[in-house]
Design an enzyme around this catalytic site. Sequence first.
Site, PDB file in Angstrom:
ATOM      1  N   HIS A   1      -3.753  -5.010   0.194  1.00 37.37           N
ATOM      2  CA  HIS A   1      -3.205  -5.567   1.439  1.00 37.37           C
ATOM      3  C   HIS A   1      -3.244  -7.093   1.408  1.00 37.37           C
ATOM      4  O   HIS A   1      -4.236  -7.688   1.854  1.00 37.37           O
ATOM      5  CB  HIS A   1      -4.021  -5.068   2.632  1.00 37.37           C
ATOM      6  CG  HIS A   1      -3.820  -3.625   2.926  1.00 37.37           C
ATOM      7  ND1 HIS A   1      -2.906  -3.173   3.849  1.00 37.37           N
ATOM      8  CD2 HIS A   1      -4.396  -2.519   2.394  1.00 37.37           C
ATOM      9  CE1 HIS A   1      -2.931  -1.854   3.893  1.00 37.37           C
ATOM     10  NE2 HIS A   1      -3.835  -1.427   3.013  1.00 37.37           N
TER      11      HIS A   1
ATOM     12  N   CYS B   1       0.837  -1.203   0.000  1.00 38.55           N
ATOM     13  CA  CYS B   1       0.000   0.000   0.000  1.00 38.55           C
ATOM     14  C   CYS B   1       0.875   1.257   0.000  1.00 38.55           C
ATOM     15  O   CYS B   1       1.499   1.534  -1.014  1.00 38.55           O
ATOM     16  CB  CYS B   1      -1.003  -0.048   1.152  1.00 38.55           C
ATOM     17  SG  CYS B   1      -2.488   0.901   0.752  1.00 38.55           S
TER      18      CYS B   1
ATOM     19  N   GLU C   1      -1.773  -9.105   3.266  1.00 40.35           N
ATOM     20  CA  GLU C   1      -1.689  -9.681   4.618  1.00 40.35           C
ATOM     21  C   GLU C   1      -3.052 -10.065   5.194  1.00 40.35           C
ATOM     22  O   GLU C   1      -3.132 -10.917   6.069  1.00 40.35           O
ATOM     23  CB  GLU C   1      -0.953  -8.721   5.566  1.00 40.35           C
ATOM     24  CG  GLU C   1      -1.688  -7.444   5.963  1.00 40.35           C
ATOM     25  CD  GLU C   1      -1.507  -6.284   4.983  1.00 40.35           C
ATOM     26  OE1 GLU C   1      -1.170  -6.548   3.802  1.00 40.35           O
ATOM     27  OE2 GLU C   1      -1.725  -5.133   5.374  1.00 40.35           O
TER      28      GLU C   1
HETATM   29  N1  GLN Z   1      -2.188   6.600   2.829  1.00 37.09           N
HETATM   30  C1  GLN Z   1      -2.220   5.876   1.609  1.00 37.09           C
HETATM   31  C2  GLN Z   1      -3.559   5.989   0.914  1.00 37.09           C
HETATM   32  O1  GLN Z   1      -4.559   6.316   1.527  1.00 37.09           O
HETATM   33  C3  GLN Z   1      -1.865   4.421   1.846  1.00 37.09           C
HETATM   34  C4  GLN Z   1      -2.839   3.698   2.705  1.00 37.09           C
HETATM   35  C5  GLN Z   1      -2.310   2.402   3.254  1.00 37.09           C
HETATM   36  O2  GLN Z   1      -1.102   2.181   3.290  1.00 37.09           O
HETATM   37  N2  GLN Z   1      -3.197   1.561   3.750  1.00 37.09           N
HETATM   38  O3  GLN Z   1      -3.648   5.751  -0.270  1.00 37.09           O
END
Ligand code: GLN
Length: 543
Positions: free
Chosen positions: A514, A389, A516
């Site tokens: 994600h 992310c 995970e």
């Molecule tokens: N802050 C970033 C976004 O909103 C990444 C979010 C995250 O790592 N879950 O796109």
Amino acid sequence: MVKESPTQTKYVFVTGGVASSLGKGIISASLAKLLQARGYRVTIQKLDPYLNVDPGTLNPYEHGECYVTEDGAETDLDLGHYERFLNSPTSQGNNVTTGRIYQNVINKERRGEFLGKTVQVIPHITDEIKRCIKLLGTKKQFDVVITEIGGTVGDIESLPYIEAVRQLRNDLGPQNSIVVHLTLIPYMSASGELKTKPTQHSVKALLENGVQPDILVLRTEKPLNEDIRRKVALFCNVNADAVIESIDVPTIYEVPLRMLKQNLDLVAIRKLGLEVRDIDISKWEEFVEKVKHPKEEIEIALVGKYTELPDAYKSIVESFVHAGAANHVKVKLIYVNSEKITDEKAAEALLGDMCGILVAPGFGHRGMEGKINAVRYAREHNVPFFGICLGMQCAVIEYARNILKMEGAGSTEAGTTPYPVIDLMEEQKGVTEKGGTMRLGAYPCHLKKGSKSYDAYRSENISERHRHRYEFNNKYLDDFLTHGMEPVGINPDTNLVEIVEIPEHRWFVGVQYHPEYKSTVVNPHPLFVAFVKAAIDYKHDQK
Ligand code: GLN
């Protein structure tokens, strides 16, 4: 042979007493695992007694990781344990907070559905709690619904939940529900004694609210002898075989096996009037053996800004346990605070001995520059790299700045930039509310054959869970392509870039989603497995 389902859904309530953080989530998941291994269809639900509508807006320092389900619910991290143990997805209905209960009741009141009645905690809030508990049972998908009540018995916040349990037990009738109460047996080292009094008081507190526990699980540092068990059984009015020891163990994955040894599942089955079925837990046992007896250890850096509280990265940590076992190694995670990676020298000092570098998810600009420095180190030194992310977004920014020579390239999350290579999604631009408004839940992704990701998944079409507002800016797609960073995973419906790789690098993968959240004991996540494998190879090549 197809097993016949019990006609009535059975309910198990798990409460906690004496202290918080005793591991109710793990006990709930362990009991669920054992019942599942005996052929029952089980789900677990968590009721959280705080006023936030969901934990999405909570700082990870306050509450640990926010876990995301397939249907895009932002939930308590215990749901991650449930999925990892049971290997079956949970949903919005599996996590309910006091905030949501009140919101539902107040919305109903505004619609006039209470027909002029005074709206009160009892019966209106308790009715709504009961409705949320029974909702999972009414679909007839589950034989057993386990409901974990957050907080500690005696807290003001928990009272409506305990009252709802009392009422529900009456509504459901005998043998259709049980209460498992988890408490602590403290050890007094000065006198060398284990103390049962706090447990007695905790059970009394439950009884004052009209709830008699059926099973007591006692968390302890030292083994409990027969005397202690008998004493607790006598004073707390439970059968002797319903007093279960939960001793500290090196891995949470051993807890179901410890519970099995003491027949926690059989006691529950007997009290719920279910039939005793054979158990098959061999895969779980094999996994625990691998976790306990790794062939070697490798060190992987987890670069993030919430490094003082590993619970903030719970699912990532557990994914490494699964992927480690799949590779017969123990992954030792070294938490590196990204704010400390101020320059190349700091990167060398903090990351120089690592076999792999993971740059973690996160929000806001604090710590972002350090993450970008960590990516640069991994890229330039050909160290296996995994960006998740925000970690993927930092990989894109680093590449733009240092290879594409776009000076000052960045994410608009961190402020204005001449090259917004990571930018707010169009549909996010008018959004002002913070709760539940990100890109959340499962989305499809199409993989390019021949990529590292494809090699790991061995499939062209995958689906993964998201939680973010910003995206790779497709305006720059060609610049990246011509300079060696490839978008190898694309959302087929929206063309959004989901995965970037550097094919020239030994293992450099950044994912916008994600992974995970989907790693389980039975299905370790393919990208984590491949990353750990790349880290092992890197270690061996260094020698
Ligand atoms: N802050 C970033 C976004 O909103 C990444 C979010 C995250 O790592 N879950 O796109």
